[in-house]
Design an enzyme around this catalytic site. Structure first.
Site, PDB file in Angstrom:
ATOM      1  CG  HIS A 194      -2.035  -0.928   1.337  1.00 34.57           C
ATOM      2  ND1 HIS A 194      -2.749  -0.987   0.297  1.00 34.57           N
ATOM      3  CD2 HIS A 194      -1.716  -1.757   2.266  1.00 34.57           C
ATOM      4  CE1 HIS A 194      -3.516  -1.771   0.236  1.00 34.57           C
ATOM      5  NE2 HIS A 194      -3.558  -2.509   1.797  1.00 34.57           N
ATOM      6  CG  HIS A 619      -5.474 -46.236 -31.648  1.00 36.46           C
ATOM      7  ND1 HIS A 619      -6.169 -44.739 -31.984  1.00 36.46           N
ATOM      8  CD2 HIS A 619      -3.963 -45.843 -31.936  1.00 36.46           C
ATOM      9  CE1 HIS A 619      -6.384 -44.252 -32.190  1.00 36.46           C
ATOM     10  NE2 HIS A 619      -4.376 -44.522 -32.397  1.00 36.46           N
TER      11      HIS A 619
END
Length: 890
Positions: A194, A619
């Site tokens: 800040h 696959h």
């Protein structure tokens, strides 16, 4: 039929040596030829060696994590013992780090005293001298001096405390930026984000992180710095210091509540994106509700932070670490668990060569701060992340904020240009032109509700929230329960295992079957590259265990089919499916290897691993196979973990260019396995030519929603396309599923030069980042199994990058600032359309109005619409009224 053969692994294109050269093309010849063609600027990138970046990362310098602390016990509020910013904020984390013995694993940094000019880089001399002068203020004047500033107290030791904190942050940052340290944590106070150029504010005096960033830039150690601020309060000090610059990207997640939450600034809103050269380099995520969770914060990271960070490609990352966003903090009132911060660190660690410096900012519930600090430091040290909660859906107000942010940043970052805009006011009948479908459309409408008061002096006590005794007990129990959960999962050393066996080289075509790409040299090249990158020395080779692989093959596959494969009966050689006398033994050896690695990861002997095995498997279906696959290796491993080790959720991610039809079919009705596949589809004209690879196939019975296909239909894809679907679809779904184990079907046939990739162009580094961003899941239990990939060098380098990611090595960052293919955007929308209902985290993605307004402007627009209706006017009149707010709609 010609199209089918063209794209089939091992089909007619195999005999075409010009397209299936397994060795790397001679880049010099390629470049010379392209130059002859007088390339335009738009395709100059084709001249580059796509392997140049990864080959620069062959050596790995072991660097440690740095640690520095400044408790500053003499800096405390003398008139208010309940003041939240106090020494316990550092003392409590110190005790926790000592209990976990984390400091011993770090290099302790001792800061050196810096001259005054080091702090005048970003602060005025007047502010600095004012801070110095506080040393001589008497006790009875301290509170009065403090009342001149918002949320600040002074003691005679404040100057030295602030100076020490800034020096610590700078010293640690320089060591990391120089490469002497991998990363680091600065446990320091007072905080700094800040602190402004000429004003103290919010417990902050000197801006620690901003000064560290500026010093690294000034010393030529970084050209681009990313600052991520997760403090619950907006760090307006950092924002203002870099607001007009593009060498520092400031990203802040903070509580806002339409300006009603401190620091009550309009500039904390998402439309404050920077000015001048800095436009787009200031990013605010203003939170308008409390009680946000890990899932909400993660949505911010995946949808905004990571896309921008990867496009920005910082040289250095600084974290303004405010743990007031963690559960229990009375100032934050959020419900973020401590381990979220470890996920944040790990997700960012693939950037900037891992150069991350974390500096403590806020956090006012000491036990929660302590656990947040510990989890952050553990992530910096390379420890595995504990799973975080992923609730089914994201807070609706946060969805609005995320889409606001994307709208305001759209002009500056390519990653946000892929989100569809729609015309607003709509070009429809007048009474419906302002309608917005809240489920799929978003209008950026901002509201600022804070009414500032004139202040002659600021409160110095009692302005902060305080937990009741019962609340403290409740949140302490929550923190302790989390600590116990972390202990149950246990700490696993970051040892990466691998499996490989020379016997697997024996599986090869019998006789002359042309230039078949699935060949033994694939494994040899990977192992050779591992050796060149020193991975064989650094990874643990897993020995084959004594379990029966045939048993597990028959559990997953139809028994007669499995028997025929293992006996090599009733099978015929074909272009994509070959065998010899050793094939059956290789299939058994391959399965045995991957099961051994899975078990080793489960037992904790290694945290993760890579399976350098063949033949591939994705696959292979229940009773048939193709595409060089005989049995489904990854599904067999998953079933083993489910049946033998009681896993409930296993994630399989498949990025092979071909759809894993076998994996899909074998897991299609299971919720214990989520299957995600990214693949080329071309509307079923690409191998395996099945409509089942389309996005509409989502699973059945209990498995409904657990099968996710991401099919590409047109054009050749690059890493821009893959990374977009990775962030928008793969990671949100993976986190939502919260897997206990992750298996990657790692096919590298979408990489550069692959003979079966048909022009896809992924670099090896993108595969490393896929694995890097999966690492936070499942406590790091991650198995990468080789599937496809038929260009020897690209496959070997890609698997090497995956292994380096698992080890926590530095990774080159892919270039991700290009445009995403329209077909990819269509694919994303299609997948969202079928999976948003079950996986509500995906509802963050909306079409965004090409228009923004304030609440007041929206009211004016509605009034104008009513007037136009009375006058029988047109929508175009309304659009002209608010033309300044309208973006071009694609």
């Amino acid at each position: 039929m010609a199209d089918r053969e063209k794209n089939t692994p091992g089909a007619s294109n195999i005999s075409n040596k010009s397209t299936t050269n397994i060795s790397r093309p001679k880049l010099k010849d390629l470049i010379a030829e392209r130059r002859k063609q007088k390339l335009t600027d738009s395709n100059q990138s084709e001249l580059m060696d796509p392997f140049e970046a990864v080959n620069k990362y062959k050596s790995n310098v072991e660097r440690r994590t740095g640690y520095v602390e400044e408790e500053s016990p003499e800096h405390f509020c003398k008139w208010d013992p309940l003041y939240p910013e106090n020494a316990e904020r550092v003392a409590c984390p110190k005790r926790r780090l000592a209990a976990l013995k984390l400091r011993e694993r770090c290099v302790n940094i001792v800061p050196t005293e810096l001259p005054d000019r080091a702090f005048l880089k970003l602060h005025t001399k007047n502010l600095y001298e004012k801070l110095k002068a506080i040393r001589s203020v008497t006790d009875d004047q301290l509170e009065h001096e403090s009342s001149k500033f918002d949320s600040v107290y002074f003691t005679q030791h404040t100057f030295s405390a602030a100076k020490l904190a800034a020096e610590a942050a700078i010293a640690l940052t320089l060591e990391v930026a120089k490469g002497n340290l991998k990363n680091g944590f600065a446990l320091i106070r007072p905080p700094g984000h800040h602190a402004m150029v000429d004003e103290f504010c919010g417990y902050c005096f000197l801006n620690n992180v901003a000064l560290a960033a500026q010093t690294a830039i000034d010393e030529g150690l970084a050209k681009k710095v990313l600052i991520v601020d997760h403090d619950v309060h907006h760090g307006q000090g950092i924002q203002r210091m870099f607001y007009d610059r593009n060498d520092v990207l400031y990203f802040s997640i903070h509580r806002y509540e339409h300006g009603l939450f401190w620091p009550n600034l309009r500039e904390s809103e998402s439309d404050y994106v920077g000015e001048g050269a800095g436009k787009g380099y200031n990013i605010n995520i203003p939170l308008n509700e409390t009680g946000l969770t890990d899932a909400d914060y993660l949505a911010i990271v995946l949808n905004v932070l990571l896309p921008v960070a990867y496009e920005f490609k910082p040289d250095l990352i600084l974290i303004s670490a405010g743990y007031d966003s963690a559960l229990g903090c009375p100032e934050g009132e959020m419900l973020v668990t401590p381990h979220f911060y470890s996920h944040l660190i790990t997700l960012l660690s693939g950037l900037a060569n891992g150069k991350i410096v974390v500096c403590l900012e806020g956090g006012y519930f000491p036990e929660s701060v302590a656990e947040g600090v510990a989890c952050t430091l553990k992530a910096l040290l390379g420890d595995a992340c504990h799973p975080i909660s992923a609730k089914p859906e994201i807070n609706s107000s946060l969805i609005e904020v995320i889409n606001n942010t994307k709208y305001f940043l759209r002009d500056y970052w390519e990653c946000f240009k892929q989100d569809s805009l729609f015309s607003y006011p709509k070009n429809v009948e007048l009474q419906n032109c302002l309608d917005v479908d809240k489920t799929s459309e978003h209008l950026s409408c901002l509201s600022y509700k804070f009414v500032p008061k004139e202040m002659t002096e600021f409160e110095t006590t009692g302005f902060y929230p305080i937990r009741t005794e019962d609340e403290v007990k409740m949140y302490l129990k929550m923190v302790n329960d989390l600590r116990n959960e972390y202990l149950i999962t246990g700490e696993k050393p970051n040892v990466v295992g691998y499996v490989y066996d020379d016997f697997l080289l024996k599986h090869k075509p019998a006789g002359d079957h042309g230039n078949i790409p699935e060949r033994p040299e694939r494994l040899l090249e990977i192992i050779k590259t591992f050796d060149q990158f020193d991975l064989l020395k650094r990874c643990k080779k897993i020995q084959e265990s004594d379990r029966d692989p045939a048993k597990w093959i028959k559990i997953v596959h139809q028994e007669n089919y499995a028997g025929d494969i293992l006996a090599q009966k009733n099978v015929e050689q074909r272009p994509d499916w070959f065998f010899n006398a050793d094939t059956a033994k290789c299939v058994l050896k391959c399965v045995s290897n991957i099961l051994s690695l899975a078990e080793s990861i489960h037992e904790g002997h290694v945290r993760s691993g890579v399976a350098v095995v063949r033949p591939p498997g994705h696959h292979a279906c229940f009773d048939e196979a193709s595409g060089f696959c005989f049995v489904n290796n990854v599904v067999i491993a998953a079933e083993y973990l489910i049946r033998e080790k009681n896993y409930k959720r296993i994630l399989i991610v498949d990025f092979d260019i071909h759809h894993g039809n076998g994996t899909q079919r074998l897991t299609y009705d299971k919720k214990e396995i989520m299957y995600i596949s990214i693949h080329r589809f071309d509307k079923a004209k690409y191998f395996p030519f099945s409509p089942e690879a389309n996005y509409t196939y989502t699973g059945e019975k209990e498995g409904d929603g657990y099968n996710i296909n991401i099919p590409f239909n047109k054009g050749n894809k690059t890493e821009h396309d893959y990374w977009t679907v990775w962030l928008k679809l793969v990671l949100p779904l993976a986190y939502s599923y919260n897997p206990e184990f992750v298996i990657v079907s790692a096919g590298f046939d979408a990489a550069y030069f692959d003979p079966l990739g048909n022009g896809y162009k992924l670099t090896p580094e993108i595969y490393g980042h896929f694995v890097q961003t999966l690492k936070p899941l499942a406590c790091g239990k991650l198995l990468v199994a080789l599937e496809g990939g038929y260009h020897l060098e690209s496959t070997a380098l890609s698997m090497t990058m995956c292994a380096k990611a698992l080890l926590g090595d530095d990774l080159p960052v892919p270039k991700l600032s290009g445009k995403v293919d329209p077909d990819t955007r269509e694919t994303i929308q299609n997948v969202l359309s079928v999976h948003q209902e079950k996986w509500k985290v995906l509802r963050v993605n909306k079409k965004i109005a090409g228009f923004s307004c304030t609440e007041e402007e929206q009211q004016l627009l509605e009034e104008a619409c009513r007037e136009e209706m009375c006058k029988k006017g047109t929508v175009e009149n309304l659009r002209r009224m608010f033309k300044k707010n309208i973006k071009n709609v694609e």
